[in-house]
Design an enzyme around this catalytic site. Structure first.
Site, mmCIF file in Angstrom:
data_model
loop_
_atom_site.group_PDB
_atom_site.id
_atom_site.type_symbol
_atom_site.label_atom_id
_atom_site.label_comp_id
_atom_site.label_asym_id
_atom_site.label_seq_id
_atom_site.Cartn_x
_atom_site.Cartn_y
_atom_site.Cartn_z
ATOM 1 N N ARG A 73 32.878 35.503 51.355
ATOM 2 C CA ARG A 73 34.217 35.470 51.966
ATOM 3 C C ARG A 73 34.132 35.097 53.446
ATOM 4 N NH1 ARG A 73 36.848 40.955 50.490
ATOM 5 N NH2 ARG A 73 38.343 40.156 52.004
ATOM 6 N N GLN A 104 47.382 43.647 57.424
ATOM 7 C CA GLN A 104 46.353 44.267 56.582
ATOM 8 C C GLN A 104 45.206 43.283 56.376
ATOM 9 O OE1 GLN A 104 48.440 46.393 53.057
ATOM 10 N NE2 GLN A 104 49.945 44.995 53.907
ATOM 11 N N VAL A 106 42.051 40.792 56.966
ATOM 12 C CA VAL A 106 40.796 40.933 57.709
ATOM 13 C C VAL A 106 40.267 39.556 58.116
ATOM 14 C CG1 VAL A 106 40.224 43.106 56.543
ATOM 15 C CG2 VAL A 106 39.426 40.939 55.546
ATOM 16 N N ASP A 107 41.122 38.511 57.958
ATOM 17 C CA ASP A 107 40.641 37.131 58.131
ATOM 18 C C ASP A 107 40.763 36.573 59.547
ATOM 19 O OD1 ASP A 107 43.415 36.486 58.338
ATOM 20 O OD2 ASP A 107 43.543 35.976 56.210
ATOM 21 N N HIS A 122 43.126 47.007 58.535
ATOM 22 C CA HIS A 122 41.974 47.096 57.632
ATOM 23 C C HIS A 122 40.719 46.441 58.200
ATOM 24 C CE1 HIS A 122 45.037 47.735 54.117
ATOM 25 N NE2 HIS A 122 44.853 48.820 54.839
ATOM 26 N N CYS A 130 25.904 48.183 61.321
ATOM 27 C CA CYS A 130 24.910 48.995 60.610
ATOM 28 C C CYS A 130 25.555 50.323 60.205
ATOM 29 C CB CYS A 130 23.731 49.245 61.534
ATOM 30 S SG CYS A 130 22.600 50.516 60.965
ATOM 31 N N CYS A 150 19.556 46.529 59.233
ATOM 32 C CA CYS A 150 19.630 46.532 60.703
ATOM 33 C C CYS A 150 18.235 46.308 61.293
ATOM 34 C CB CYS A 150 20.181 47.892 61.128
ATOM 35 S SG CYS A 150 20.203 48.189 62.887
ATOM 36 N N CYS A 153 17.265 49.861 63.187
ATOM 37 C CA CYS A 153 16.947 51.136 62.525
ATOM 38 C C CYS A 153 16.722 51.004 61.021
ATOM 39 C CB CYS A 153 18.060 52.154 62.792
ATOM 40 S SG CYS A 153 19.531 51.903 61.797
ATOM 41 N N GLY A 190 54.344 38.923 52.468
ATOM 42 C CA GLY A 190 53.147 38.634 51.671
ATOM 43 C C GLY A 190 52.256 39.821 51.377
HETATM 44 C C1 BJW Z 1 52.843 35.442 48.871
HETATM 45 C C2 BJW Z 1 52.300 34.181 48.829
HETATM 46 C C3 BJW Z 1 52.873 33.267 49.699
HETATM 47 C C4 BJW Z 1 51.181 35.384 47.361
HETATM 48 N N1 BJW Z 1 53.890 33.652 50.451
HETATM 49 N N2 BJW Z 1 53.838 35.873 49.594
HETATM 50 C C5 BJW Z 1 49.292 57.436 49.373
HETATM 51 C C6 BJW Z 1 49.643 57.241 48.054
HETATM 52 C C7 BJW Z 1 48.710 56.760 47.123
HETATM 53 C C8 BJW Z 1 47.402 56.466 47.510
HETATM 54 C C9 BJW Z 1 47.044 56.664 48.826
HETATM 55 C C10 BJW Z 1 47.983 57.137 49.727
HETATM 56 N N3 BJW Z 1 47.371 57.213 50.949
HETATM 57 C C11 BJW Z 1 46.090 56.784 50.824
HETATM 58 C C12 BJW Z 1 45.857 56.446 49.539
HETATM 59 C C13 BJW Z 1 44.572 55.934 48.981
HETATM 60 C C14 BJW Z 1 44.344 54.478 49.215
HETATM 61 C C15 BJW Z 1 45.457 53.714 48.493
HETATM 62 O O1 BJW Z 1 46.407 53.225 49.066
HETATM 63 N N4 BJW Z 1 45.329 53.554 47.186
HETATM 64 C C16 BJW Z 1 46.341 52.834 46.393
HETATM 65 C C17 BJW Z 1 45.740 51.505 45.910
HETATM 66 C C18 BJW Z 1 46.777 53.699 45.270
HETATM 67 N N5 BJW Z 1 44.291 54.136 50.615
HETATM 68 C C19 BJW Z 1 43.167 54.245 51.313
HETATM 69 O O2 BJW Z 1 42.141 54.679 50.801
HETATM 70 C C20 BJW Z 1 43.192 53.879 52.780
HETATM 71 N N6 BJW Z 1 42.572 54.922 53.537
HETATM 72 C C21 BJW Z 1 43.148 56.106 53.736
HETATM 73 O O3 BJW Z 1 44.272 56.348 53.385
HETATM 74 O O4 BJW Z 1 42.334 56.990 54.375
HETATM 75 C C22 BJW Z 1 42.773 58.343 54.582
HETATM 76 C C23 BJW Z 1 41.718 59.039 55.407
HETATM 77 C C24 BJW Z 1 42.110 59.699 56.557
HETATM 78 C C25 BJW Z 1 41.140 60.328 57.334
HETATM 79 C C26 BJW Z 1 39.785 60.294 56.974
HETATM 80 C C27 BJW Z 1 39.405 59.591 55.843
HETATM 81 C C28 BJW Z 1 40.377 58.973 55.055
HETATM 82 C C29 BJW Z 1 42.341 52.636 53.043
HETATM 83 C C30 BJW Z 1 42.884 51.418 52.408
HETATM 84 C C31 BJW Z 1 41.900 50.263 52.632
HETATM 85 C C32 BJW Z 1 42.332 49.017 51.875
HETATM 86 N N7 BJW Z 1 41.270 48.099 51.889
HETATM 87 C C33 BJW Z 1 41.460 46.793 51.257
HETATM 88 C C34 BJW Z 1 40.089 46.096 51.205
HETATM 89 C C35 BJW Z 1 39.640 45.679 52.582
HETATM 90 C C36 BJW Z 1 38.291 45.097 52.520
HETATM 91 C C37 BJW Z 1 38.295 43.723 51.922
HETATM 92 O O5 BJW Z 1 38.940 42.818 52.465
HETATM 93 O O6 BJW Z 1 37.616 43.561 50.909
HETATM 94 O O7 BJW Z 1 42.426 46.020 51.988
HETATM 95 S S1 BJW Z 1 42.168 46.879 49.637
HETATM 96 C C38 BJW Z 1 43.061 45.355 49.762
HETATM 97 O O8 BJW Z 1 44.469 45.672 49.602
HETATM 98 C C39 BJW Z 1 42.877 44.880 51.210
HETATM 99 C C40 BJW Z 1 44.300 44.510 51.585
HETATM 100 O O9 BJW Z 1 44.458 44.517 52.987
HETATM 101 C C41 BJW Z 1 45.115 45.550 50.878
HETATM 102 C C42 BJW Z 1 46.557 45.169 50.677
HETATM 103 O O10 BJW Z 1 46.675 44.052 49.877
HETATM 104 P P1 BJW Z 1 47.814 42.974 50.167
HETATM 105 O O11 BJW Z 1 47.593 42.378 51.496
HETATM 106 O O12 BJW Z 1 49.133 43.570 49.916
HETATM 107 O O13 BJW Z 1 47.452 41.826 49.107
HETATM 108 P P2 BJW Z 1 47.840 41.740 47.562
HETATM 109 O O14 BJW Z 1 46.925 40.768 46.921
HETATM 110 O O15 BJW Z 1 47.919 43.066 46.940
HETATM 111 O O16 BJW Z 1 49.316 41.135 47.559
HETATM 112 C C43 BJW Z 1 49.564 39.802 47.980
HETATM 113 C C44 BJW Z 1 51.062 39.592 47.969
HETATM 114 O O17 BJW Z 1 51.343 38.311 48.511
HETATM 115 C C45 BJW Z 1 51.696 39.634 46.581
HETATM 116 O O18 BJW Z 1 52.838 40.476 46.614
HETATM 117 C C46 BJW Z 1 52.107 38.169 46.307
HETATM 118 O O19 BJW Z 1 53.280 38.062 45.523
HETATM 119 C C47 BJW Z 1 52.328 37.664 47.699
HETATM 120 N N8 BJW Z 1 52.105 36.230 47.909
HETATM 121 N N9 BJW Z 1 51.283 34.168 47.863
HETATM 122 C C48 BJW Z 1 54.350 34.931 50.403
HETATM 123 N N10 BJW Z 1 52.427 31.981 49.705
HETATM 124 ZN ZN ZN Z 2 21.083 50.418 62.716
#
Ligand code: BJW
Ligand code: ZN
Length: 252
Positions: A73, A104, A106-107, A122, A130, A150, A153, A190
């Site tokens: 990626r 959200q 990361v790009d 995100h 590391c 790393c 370390c 989006g």
């Molecule tokens: C277009 C288009 C065009 C297409 N024009 N539109 C409350 C309720 C339930 C669960 C939880 C909650 N609070 C926390 C949670 C748990 C969890 C969570 O949300 N789980 C759910 C899935 C159920 N959340 C977490 O764990 C978060 N952390 C947290 O809450 O920590 C608490 C904590 C506190 C203190 C100490 C410790 C912990 C962290 C979330 C991290 C998300 N990470 C990811 C991966 C990042 C790494 C990577 O890149 O690989 O982030 S997951 C992935 O989803 C990525 C994205 O940023 C994120 C959102 O996705 P996004 O951007 O919405 O994309 P898509 O694909 O889902 O949607 C695309 C949309 O575009 C679609 O609707 C299309 O229709 C549209 N589209 N083309 C306009 N041309």
């Molecule tokens: Zn290190």
């Protein structure tokens, strides 16, 4: 039905807003050629399961698989460019007094389009670190044996993104929530609205009195609570919207 009257109304609200919140997700980068996460045919999760790749547990279990996925990626990001949707949001920031851009993604494409002070909820894909000593700047692609480690370390190298179960960067989240609570208009672009806490920002904005507008190619769980939903690609709709804001300002 034509979207023109709806765009005109949204443009009027943007033209007189003091504070605007923009929340973006993977869809805004789709037209740059970056796959979304959950779209059925092109999304990353259609090839892999999230829990296999985007958690620390998965990383510790299969570091080579996860490093390869993120390295692939990272390489893709070197080939893609910001699109008209990213550029329109940069332009919009010049047309309203205070615009907070929260992503959200990361790009880094918003910044490459010229947006400043982007709250990256995100993290950032291009910054690796590391997991033991936190040293940054190490490559996910080792010259020697896999997995990449790393040089200081010997700890595993991870991408600088936020995985499930991890806390979001404190400052970015604080800025995003403060902007949501105070915004007059919230533009949600989006995102599938499935991942928290980002997914709670639109309702937070609405509770604070904001007019909430969603731009997406499909309806999402956020749509029922939005004041207006514009269905279509952000690379087309956002430039049209910004042009409409300019027209309102010229007329007024
Ligand atoms: C277009 C288009 C065009 C297409 N024009 N539109 C409350 C309720 C339930 C669960 C939880 C909650 N609070 C926390 C949670 C748990 C969890 C969570 O949300 N789980 C759910 C899935 C159920 N959340 C977490 O764990 C978060 N952390 C947290 O809450 O920590 C608490 C904590 C506190 C203190 C100490 C410790 C912990 C962290 C979330 C991290 C998300 N990470 C990811 C991966 C990042 C790494 C990577 O890149 O690989 O982030 S997951 C992935 O989803 C990525 C994205 O940023 C994120 C959102 O996705 P996004 O951007 O919405 O994309 P898509 O694909 O889902 O949607 C695309 C949309 O575009 C679609 O609707 C299309 O229709 C549209 N589209 N083309 C306009 N041309
Ligand atoms: Zn290190």
């Amino acid at each position: 039905m034509s979207t023109r009257p709806v765009v005109a109304e949204l443009a009027r609200r943007l033209a007189r807003a003091d504070r605007v919140l923009v929340l973006t997700g993977a869809g805004v980068s789709a037209e740059s050629g970056v796959p979304t996460f959950r779209d059925a045919l092109t999304g990353y999760w259609s090839r892999y399961r999230a829990e296999d790749l985007a958690t620390e547990t998965a990383f510790r279990r299969e570091p080579v698989l996860v490093q390869r996925w993120y390295a692939e990626r990272q390489r893709l990001l070197e080939k893609v460019r910001p699109n008209d949707g990213h550029r329109a949001l940069t332009d919009l920031a010049c047309l309203v007094p205070i615009l907070t851009l929260v992503t959200q993604n990361v790009d880094g494409l918003h910044q490459r389009a010229g947006s400043e002070d982007v709250a990256e909820l995100h993290g950032r894909l291009s910054v690796s670190r590391c997991i033991e000593c936190g040293g940054v700047g190490e490559s996910l692609e080792p010259t020697g044996d896999l997995p990449a480690r790393c040089t200081d370390c010997g700890g595993l190298i991870r991408p600088g993104v936020v995985w499930f179960g991890e806390a979001l960067p404190e400052r970015a989240l604080r800025d995003a929530e403060a902007a949501a609570e105070r915004s007059d208009v919230a533009l949600v672009v989006g995102t599938s609205g499935l991942v928290h806490p980002a997914a709670a920002l639109p309702s937070m904005a609405r509770a604070g009195g904001a007019y909430v507008a969603e731009i997406n190619t499909a309806r999402t769980p956020l749509s029922p609570d939005a004041d207006v939903v514009l269905l279509g690609p952000s690379g087309t709709l956002l430039p049209a919207l910004v042009e409409a804001v300019r027209e309102v300002r010229r007329a007024g």
